[in-house]
Scaffold this motif. Sequence first.
Motif, short mmCIF file in Angstrom:
data_model
loop_
_atom_site.label_atom_id
_atom_site.label_comp_id
_atom_site.label_asym_id
_atom_site.label_seq_id
_atom_site.Cartn_x
_atom_site.Cartn_y
_atom_site.Cartn_z
N ILE A 171 0.84 -1.21 0.00
CA ILE A 171 0.00 0.00 0.00
C ILE A 171 0.87 1.25 0.00
O ILE A 171 0.60 2.21 -0.73
N ALA A 172 1.91 1.24 0.82
CA ALA A 172 2.82 2.38 0.87
C ALA A 172 3.48 2.62 -0.48
O ALA A 172 3.61 3.76 -0.94
N ALA A 173 3.89 1.54 -1.16
CA ALA A 173 4.52 1.68 -2.48
C ALA A 173 3.56 2.35 -3.47
O ALA A 173 3.97 3.22 -4.25
N ALA A 174 2.29 1.96 -3.44
CA ALA A 174 1.31 2.53 -4.36
C ALA A 174 1.10 4.01 -4.10
O ALA A 174 1.07 4.83 -5.03
N PHE A 206 3.61 11.88 4.47
CA PHE A 206 3.89 13.05 3.65
C PHE A 206 3.52 12.82 2.18
O PHE A 206 3.11 13.75 1.48
N ALA A 207 3.66 11.59 1.70
CA ALA A 207 3.28 11.28 0.32
C ALA A 207 1.79 11.47 0.11
O ALA A 207 1.34 12.07 -0.88
N VAL A 208 0.98 10.98 1.04
CA VAL A 208 -0.47 11.14 0.93
C VAL A 208 -0.85 12.60 1.14
O VAL A 208 -1.74 13.13 0.45
N ALA A 209 -0.17 13.28 2.07
CA ALA A 209 -0.46 14.70 2.29
C ALA A 209 -0.17 15.52 1.03
O ALA A 209 -0.91 16.42 0.67
N PHE A 210 0.91 15.17 0.32
CA PHE A 210 1.24 15.87 -0.92
C PHE A 210 0.17 15.63 -1.98
O PHE A 210 -0.20 16.55 -2.72
N ASP A 211 -0.35 14.40 -2.02
CA ASP A 211 -1.42 14.11 -2.98
C ASP A 211 -2.65 14.96 -2.71
O ASP A 211 -3.26 15.54 -3.63
N ILE A 212 -3.03 15.07 -1.44
CA ILE A 212 -4.20 15.86 -1.08
C ILE A 212 -3.96 17.35 -1.37
O ILE A 212 -4.82 18.05 -1.92
N TYR A 213 -2.78 17.84 -1.02
CA TYR A 213 -2.44 19.24 -1.27
C TYR A 213 -2.44 19.54 -2.76
O TYR A 213 -2.97 20.57 -3.22
N ASN A 214 -1.84 18.64 -3.53
CA ASN A 214 -1.78 18.83 -4.98
C ASN A 214 -3.17 18.87 -5.58
O ASN A 214 -3.48 19.71 -6.44
N LYS A 215 -4.05 17.98 -5.13
CA LYS A 215 -5.41 17.93 -5.67
C LYS A 215 -6.17 19.21 -5.34
O LYS A 215 -6.89 19.75 -6.17
N ARG A 216 -5.99 19.73 -4.14
CA ARG A 216 -6.68 20.97 -3.77
C ARG A 216 -6.17 22.16 -4.57
O ARG A 216 -6.95 23.01 -5.00
N VAL A 273 9.39 4.40 12.12
CA VAL A 273 8.96 5.79 12.25
C VAL A 273 9.23 6.56 10.96
O VAL A 273 8.36 7.29 10.45
N ILE A 274 10.41 6.40 10.40
CA ILE A 274 10.78 7.12 9.18
C ILE A 274 9.90 6.71 8.01
O ILE A 274 9.38 7.55 7.26
N LYS A 275 9.67 5.40 7.84
CA LYS A 275 8.84 4.93 6.73
C LYS A 275 7.40 5.40 6.89
O LYS A 275 6.73 5.73 5.91
N GLY A 276 6.92 5.43 8.14
CA GLY A 276 5.57 5.95 8.38
C GLY A 276 5.44 7.41 8.02
O GLY A 276 4.44 7.84 7.42
N LEU A 277 6.45 8.20 8.34
CA LEU A 277 6.43 9.62 8.00
C LEU A 277 6.49 9.83 6.49
O LEU A 277 5.82 10.73 5.95
#
Length: 413
Positions: free
Chosen positions: A343-346, A397-407, A389-393
């Motif tokens: 899921i993280a890779a996708a 941030f990857a999902v946050a960037f997707d949401i920010y980009n879409k907005r 912890v690092i992989k979770g962050l």
Amino acid sequence: MTSTKPPQTRESGGSPAAALTTGTSDPRTLIMRNLRQSGIYVAFVVIVALFAILTDGVSLSPGNITNIVLQYSYILVLAIGMVILIIGGHIDLSVGSVVALTGAVSAVLVIQQGLPWWVGVVAAIAVGLAVGAWHGFWVAYIGMPAFIVTLAGMLLFRGLTLQVLDNISLSPFPAEYQKVANGFLNGLLGGQGYDAFTLIIGAVAVAGIAVSGYRTRAARIGYQQSVESFPLFVLRILLIGAVIMYFAWQLAHARGLPIVLIILAILVIVYGLVTRRTVFGRQVYAIGGNLSAAQLSGVKVKSVNFWMFVNMGFLAGVAGVIYSSRSNGAQPAAGNMFELDAIAAAFIGGAAVAGGVGTVVGAMVGGLIMAVMSNGMQLMGIDQSVQSVIKGLVLLFAVAFDIYNKRRVGANR
């Protein structure tokens, strides 16, 4: 008399927009779109370079690059199926348990019962297909959310794994079975201190990517869609080509071309064509992008959803064979947390949380980013808890960037 000229598509010109893309005039929108399309490749190169510096070049040694391919190939296989599900608006939380179950079935048949190695491969894939059909039935035809169905599947198939193995590990597999994930093609075309065949395969891959990218770009221009400028396109292809040839050079100086890498490459090519060039692929994007519109357009949503999960089960079976071959056995705890890595890779590779967006190649790059990070942190001796912890962050941030980009893109329309 007034003449009307057809709309023209420009690749470059006097404005910032023309330098980046076509089809729109807002520089901010163009920048965000180009970041989404090409930013993942830049991020991958930066991360590779960062860990090369931090590990004094050990992470880029021929032996270590080979180990990365061998150790994370099954996650990349799972990521292919996972990104297709996410594009269609679904998710599968059970793939780790399915990997364990398929490997367990293969081990019982080959190790306990002494059947030929290929029987175990076929049986594992068949079990994966059956699991996918089970999930697809509940999601597509009963209408249950995929999250609930696959969460139940996570528990169900983990329990079945324990029963199949009777709570014990089985090993070893015969040599032929082990070659699936540990074998190499070396010396086919010779070479002084390196494997020429590996370099030729790398060059063919680069040429294929360049031709496919050019044709896709030309088709988008023909439909008046937004594309990156030609210099940026060329730069991206050169960057990708340089990375591929560097890895091919390192593999050629190690043990040659891993068999599992050939399997993975075939899967990437096939599923890349399926998602971009077939009716099924377009329907997956349509369902994830706008379900109501897809239904009104005549898309057989139930059938497409069903086959998406069957496909995920097939790839989980393939991953189960690769993982059991790599570990030379089957363990009750095999596949633990594999679903989260897939899921993280996708998502890191550019898939959208809401569905309708994502690519197979993007998922591969996202998976490689996770693989390089995990491998690099292991070489540096970083504690496992800190790695999590690092992989979770990174995922956050990857999902946050997707949401920010879409907005941002939506606000600029």
